[in-house]
Enzyme design. Structure first.
Site, PDB file in Angstrom:
ATOM      1  N   ARG A  94       0.791  -1.226   0.000  1.00  0.00           N
ATOM      2  CA  ARG A  94       0.000   0.000   0.000  1.00  0.00           C
ATOM      3  C   ARG A  94       0.825   1.280   0.000  1.00  0.00           C
ATOM      4  NH1 ARG A  94      -3.469  -0.796   5.154  1.00  0.00           N
ATOM      5  NH2 ARG A  94      -2.165  -2.621   5.549  1.00  0.00           N
TER       6      ARG A  94
ATOM      7  N   GLU B  15       4.921 -14.817  -3.503  1.00  0.00           N
ATOM      8  CA  GLU B  15       3.511 -15.001  -3.845  1.00  0.00           C
ATOM      9  C   GLU B  15       3.363 -16.041  -4.950  1.00  0.00           C
ATOM     10  OE1 GLU B  15      -0.335 -12.229  -5.139  1.00  0.00           O
ATOM     11  OE2 GLU B  15       1.640 -11.327  -4.813  1.00  0.00           O
TER      12      GLU B  15
END
Length: 1116
Positions: free
Chosen positions: A78, A252
């Site tokens: 973010r 990921e």
């Protein structure tokens, strides 16, 4: 089929969330509680009361989408929330439109491997229609096929979606890594699938730097992770289709997508390649294997130069963001399970205590739409292989044909807005801005706006900003660019940059920023291209990032005769870059003295191409407009016509001027016009002209201060207008009122269509009035005009001559400066041109206001204003006589003539607030004009002070000094003037009158052509010992102000004299003296009011440039 629609929020719930959101939005742009804020809230309330919803503005949507990313508790990346590119696709109404918008998103975000975060927002949930949905969990994903033996081939995560796609009629290739189609639903509830074009799916072959056997497995992974199943809950509205994309972390893919048992489960395969014992967990084989999968992913992406971040860096930057959010907002919502990568015990996040909560705006989860969808007619059961192959081939061909057919319209369906901002004193920048809009209309949605009308607070929500800015006077912003400039400077300081720039003029500010950022960032080829922006997504932006999502380019207009050439444009370019905006094309400067138009056209062409590249806009060949040297043009003759109109349709010209200029234009009456130097018959002269508003009914009282300007809207001479009209073919009626109509191409879903619209630059009027009051027929025709008019040549030799002038800058400049042609003399020189009236009217530029310093004081003359005007007359090199347009218009104005004019404040040339501060005035020739108002104003103050009349003092209004603060006396006032002879000495008796009154301490005059007096100029008077000492004393010891009014050569000489005075009488070196004068300028104590470029100045400057080139060539 089930036309599913989720529950719609009641109006009260929407109202509550909308109020919180809109308050937060206006607080973010520092307009909380403003009239704009309150009006917007009233508008929203009305819409909600009527429909339980409202239409969110684009800037509100962009703000909400970026803040929702900031609030996302499960996203560790973010820190880059301000960099999110928001594509507003709420206009889309079909599944096909959704697919095309997502293709645009994929193309932009992939960016050749240098990934950019983006979100596309489709229409919100609305009563009476089904939700817009994207079925795919991720925009790009691999299919999964269930084999006859029960095993799975592909990515098990997408098994249900693959089966749903097959029920809709999709048939994959049946391989291990087939790309799934995009499945979307628009408001009609029908689900449609679309195969993603191969060139939009960037895939990375997976290789291991050590284990070649892993490379031999042939696995790959898509570069762009795009989450497409979430909804945006923002301001009470729910946007149910918001595909979002960012970039991957290595773990990921390696740990989750490849390593997990319920995904591709490659951990055992990798363990076998590594020779690990997989029979027992004691060998930690799974951890070791997964680590090597992560290594392979990171290695493969970096070898392919695809954006990716390692999980350690991702965690470190998240902690930075976490701490920053706690400092700024007092908290940071975080889901510890999600932000911790696999193996996170070695990262700082693992030990960080967090709090998990949701705040709005937010991205939220939704039910999977295929679970409640009734496939009905879509489900075909088991088909024969031959039928499947046929349907597959047919669909591919049909979709490919449809996609190709719509590629052109796709560029228009989701156009990027191009905000074109201009600032101008003469209208030149506005003309260029309109031409630029014409260029960008081929691929963007251009909007032209004056800087004074633009809301800087909303700049961060723009996609593309194009600046066209003139520089006024001695490096200052034009009047309508001053507010914009100050707003950007304020932002620059607020973003943590140099705090002491408040008084910096544009040239100094640009130099400061240039010194900080380096020469390359200011003038380098293409600074911070899109392909360079997110090279390392984990990098924290240390510099200002307020405009991080804005792209821009600047074109600066100016003249090289001035020291601070194009200073305002350079300052804006520097400020925008320093505030985080991305420069898609370097700053270009257009020199008024030579080749400005050609420079602009090249910049417009290059910037258009750069913008198309930056926003990934590819148009078919037919749609691309070649924007070369001669291509920035108005419509051709077949697209324009004159239409008869009723005389009553024509507006009052004064009212029209007020509307078009955005100023209150007054029809002033000439009540006095006398020669004060020279003779009207014998040659150039200077006149004093008085304009009155005594008999006018005014909406607002007239207000101006000493030093302000009066803008004159002049008119062409009747004789010249008549002769020009006689050159047209055919000759139009002079009495008939006309409208000028142009044909514009309008883009619709059905394709482009043409329609006739009124030409907005001219009101209904007679052709004679257009040429007399609006069109500039005295300024030399530009190269662009010559190029356009060459098409009307009937003689081959004349066409050849026009083609040469329009394309050869050197020949054109020589022709222009030797003949200084008017439109009439041009038409006489090229007498065989056959030009229709509408063609010439639409090509000619509009006349620009001419500004004159006011020569009177409102306190002594409350119903009129005086001007001091030197009538311009000169002989060209070929012997032709030319007159200045406005000066001769005023010179010949008879008593009772109406002159349209408006007042322009010039705060940079106002008297000091404190009347006890000394002033030094330097104004040779008609440069005396503003100083006459200075000493008239001082004389009025002296009368009031001498009588002690407080009531009279109150009548002075905003011009009244604070006698309690400053006292009741005036500071010293010295005037230096200069003329050729004593006979030309303007206001000679008045000067002595005000000197005897005490309003002027000294009035020293130099004469440069007087026979009985030694030749001297104004700067010589200033250098006389007694005068120089007094100047130094007033400026250095008494905080005095110096005012200089005149041409730029004189102003430069005077500045050099002041530097010399400081050096000699301050006993400092040359550099220190120059710095002292620079400090006077930056502290607002050195004021200049510089005249525009005269014909003589142009010729002199060009001669200097010619000699300089010759000297350089000889040196070589």
């Amino acid at each position: 089929m089930v036309r599913q629609q989720m529950l719609i929020r009641p109006g009260d719930a929407v109202l509550d969330d909308a109020k919180k959101f809109i308050d937060e939005f206006y607080a973010s742009i520092e307009k909380f509680g403003s009239a704009e804020h309150l009006n917007r809230w009233s508008e929203i309330k009305t819409q909600i009361e009527e429909s339980d919803g409202y239409i969110m503005k684009t800037e509100e949507l962009k703000y909400g989408a970026t803040v929702a990313w900031r609030n996302a508790p499960r996203c560790p990346g973010r820190i880059q929330w301000k960099k999110l590119q928001v594509f507003d696709s709420r206009h889309v109404g079909t599944a096909q439109g959704m697919f095309e918008a997502m293709c645009t998103h994929l193309q932009y975000a992939t960016n050749g491997g240098i990934l950019r975060s983006a979100i596309t927002v489709f229409p919100p949930r609305q009563k009476g229609r089904c939700d817009f949905r994207v079925w795919n969990s991720t925009m790009i994903g691999y299919a999964c096929y269930k084999q006859p033996d029960g095993t799975l081939l592909g990515d098990p995560f997408n098994l249900e979606l693959t089966q749903a796609a097959q029920k809709l009629g999709w048939a994959g290739k049946g391989t291990r890594q087939d790309i799934l189609p995009l499945i979307v639903q628009a408001g009609d509830g029908e689900a449609h699938f679309f195969d993603i074009p191969e060139d939009l799916v960037l895939q990375v072959p997976l290789r291991h730097p050590k284990y070649e056997k892993f490379t031999d497995l042939g696995y790959k992974w898509f570069a762009l992770p795009g989450v497409s199943c979430l909804k945006l809950d923002c301001g009470g509205l729910e946007f149910s289709a918001i595909p979002f994309s960012g970039w991957y972390s290595d773990s990921e893919i390696g740990s989750r997508d490849l390593g997990d048992k319920h995904r591709f489960n490659l951990a055992p395969v990798m363990a076998g390649i590594m020779g690990l014992n997989t029979e027992t967990n004691e060998s930690n084989w799974r951890d070791l294997a997964v680590s090597e999968l992560v290594v392979a992913v990171a290695h493969s992406f970096r070898e392919a130069k695809i954006t990716i971040v390692d999980h350690q860096t991702a965690c470190e930057t998240f902690i930075e963001h976490f701490k920053s959010e706690h400092e700024e907002r007092g908290g940071c919502p975080t889901d510890w399970v999600w932000v911790n990568p696999p193996g996170s015990f070695t990262t700082p996040v693992y030990h960080q205590e967090v709090l998990f909560y949701w705040i709005k705006p937010l991205y939220d989860y939704q039910d999977q739409p295929w679970k409640t969808y009734n496939f009905g007619k879509h489900f075909r059961g088991t088909l024969e292989k031959r039928e499947i192959d046929y349907l597959k081939r047919f669909r591919h061909m049909a979709r490919a044909a449809l996609f190709a057919q719509r590629m052109f319209m796709k560029a228009y369906a989701n156009r990027t807005k191009a905000m074109i901002l201009y600032a101008t004193e003469t209208g030149k920048s506005l003309g260029f801005a309109k031409q630029l809009a014409h260029v960008f209309s081929k691929a963007f949605k251009p909007e032209v706006m004056c800087m004074k009308d633009y809301d800087v607070a909303k700049m961060e929500f723009q996609d593309l900003i194009l600046v066209v800015a003139s520089t006024f006077g001695s490096g200052d912003p034009p009047d309508n660019g001053e507010k914009f400039y100050k707003s950007l400077k304020k932002r620059f300081v607020e973003q943590g940059n140099t705090p002491n720039i408040a008084s910096d003029k544009p040239a100094r500010l640009a130099a400061r920023i240039q010194a900080q950022e380096g020469e390359r960032n200011m003038r380098g080829p293409l600074v911070k291209l899109p392909s360079q922006r997110f090279e390392d997504p984990a990098q924290i932006v240390k510099s200002s990032d307020w405009l991080i999502n804005v792209r821009f380019s600047c074109f600066a207009l100016g003249s090289t005769v001035y020291k601070d050439y194009c200073a305002f444009g350079k300052a804006l370019d520097a400020l925008l870059g320093s505030l985080g905006a991305e420069r898609i094309h370097r700053l270009e400067c257009g020199d008024e003295m030579s080749g400005q138009e050609k420079t602009f056209k090249k910049w417009a062409n290059d910037t258009f191409q750069a913008a198309c590249e930056a926003f990934h806009i590819k148009l078919p060949t037919k749609a691309v407009v070649t924007i070369g040297t001669e291509s920035v043009q108005e419509p051709v003759q077949s697209n324009m016509k004159l239409v008869s109109a009723d005389a009553s349709e024509g507006p009052h010209f004064t009212e029209y001027f007020s509307k078009s200029l955005g100023r209150e234009v007054l029809p002033l009456k000439v009540t006095y016009n006398e020669v004060i130097a020279g003779s009207r018959e014998a040659g150039p002269c200077t006149v004093q002209i008085r304009l009155s508003w005594q008999d006018l009914c005014l909406n607002n009282p007239v207000s101006f201060e000493p030093g302000d300007h009066l803008g004159i809207l002049s008119e062409n001479a009747d004789e010249m207008v008549s002769k020009v009209i006689q050159k047209l073919n055919p000759i139009p009626s002079l009495e008939q009122t006309h409208r000028l109509m142009i044909q514009k191409e309008m883009l619709t879903i059905a394709g482009p269509r043409k329609e006739w619209v009124c030409y907005e630059n001219l009101p209904p009027a007679t052709v004679f009035d257009w040429f007399k009051k609006f069109l500039d027929i005295t300024t030399p025709p530009t190269q662009s005009l010559l190029y356009d008019l060459a098409t009307y040549a009937t003689d081959p030799k004349e066409k050849e001559g026009l083609d040469m002038l329009s394309q050869d800058v050197g020949r054109y400049e020589q022709w222009k400066h030797s003949k200084w042609p008017t439109v009439l003399s041009f038409l006489e020189e090229f007498s065989l041109l056959s030009i229709p009236a509408e063609a010439l009217i639409i090509k000619l530029p509009l006349m620009k206001p001419r500004f004159y310093s006011i020569s009177s004081c409102l306190l002594s003359s409350p119903t009129c204003v005086d001007l001091t005007v030197g009538a311009v007359k000169f002989i060209t090199e070929d012997g032709s006589s030319r007159n200045g347009l406005c000066s001769m218009y005023l010179n010949q104005a008879t008593i009772g003539t109406t002159v349209n004019a408006f007042f322009r404040s010039e705060p940079r040339f106002h008297l000091p607030e404190n009347p006890t501060v000394p002033i030094i005035m330097v104004g040779p020739g008609t440069g005396i004009a503003p100083f006459r108002s200075f000493w008239m104003h001082r004389a009025e103050l002296m009368k009031v002070f001498s009588k002690g009349a407080r009531k009279q003092l109150l009548c002075l209004g905003h011009c009244a000094p604070d006698i309690h603060k400053f006292g009741q006396h005036l500071g010293a006032a010295i005037f230096y003037g200069g003329y050729r002879t004593q006979e030309l000495d303007l206001y000679r008796e008045e000067k002595w009158k005000y000197h005897n009154m005490g309003a002027i301490e000294l009035a020293a005059t130099a004469y440069s052509r007087e026979v009985v007096i030694e030749r001297e100029f104004v700067q010589h008077k200033m250098m006389i010992d007694a005068n120089a000492r007094r100047i130094y004393e007033l400026l250095d010891s008494h905080g005095g102000h110096i005012y200089v009014c005149g041409d730029f050569y004189m102003a430069n000489d005077v500045k050099s004299v002041v530097v010399s005075i400081f050096q000699e009488y301050g006993n400092i070196n040359a550099d220190e003296a120059a710095s002292a004068v620079e400090n006077l300028i930056n502290s607002g104590r050195y004021h200049e009011d510089i005249f525009g470029i005269t014909v003589g100045a142009r010729k002199t400057h060009l001669e200097y440039k010619r000699k300089a080139r010759l000297m350089k060539d000889n040196a070589v």
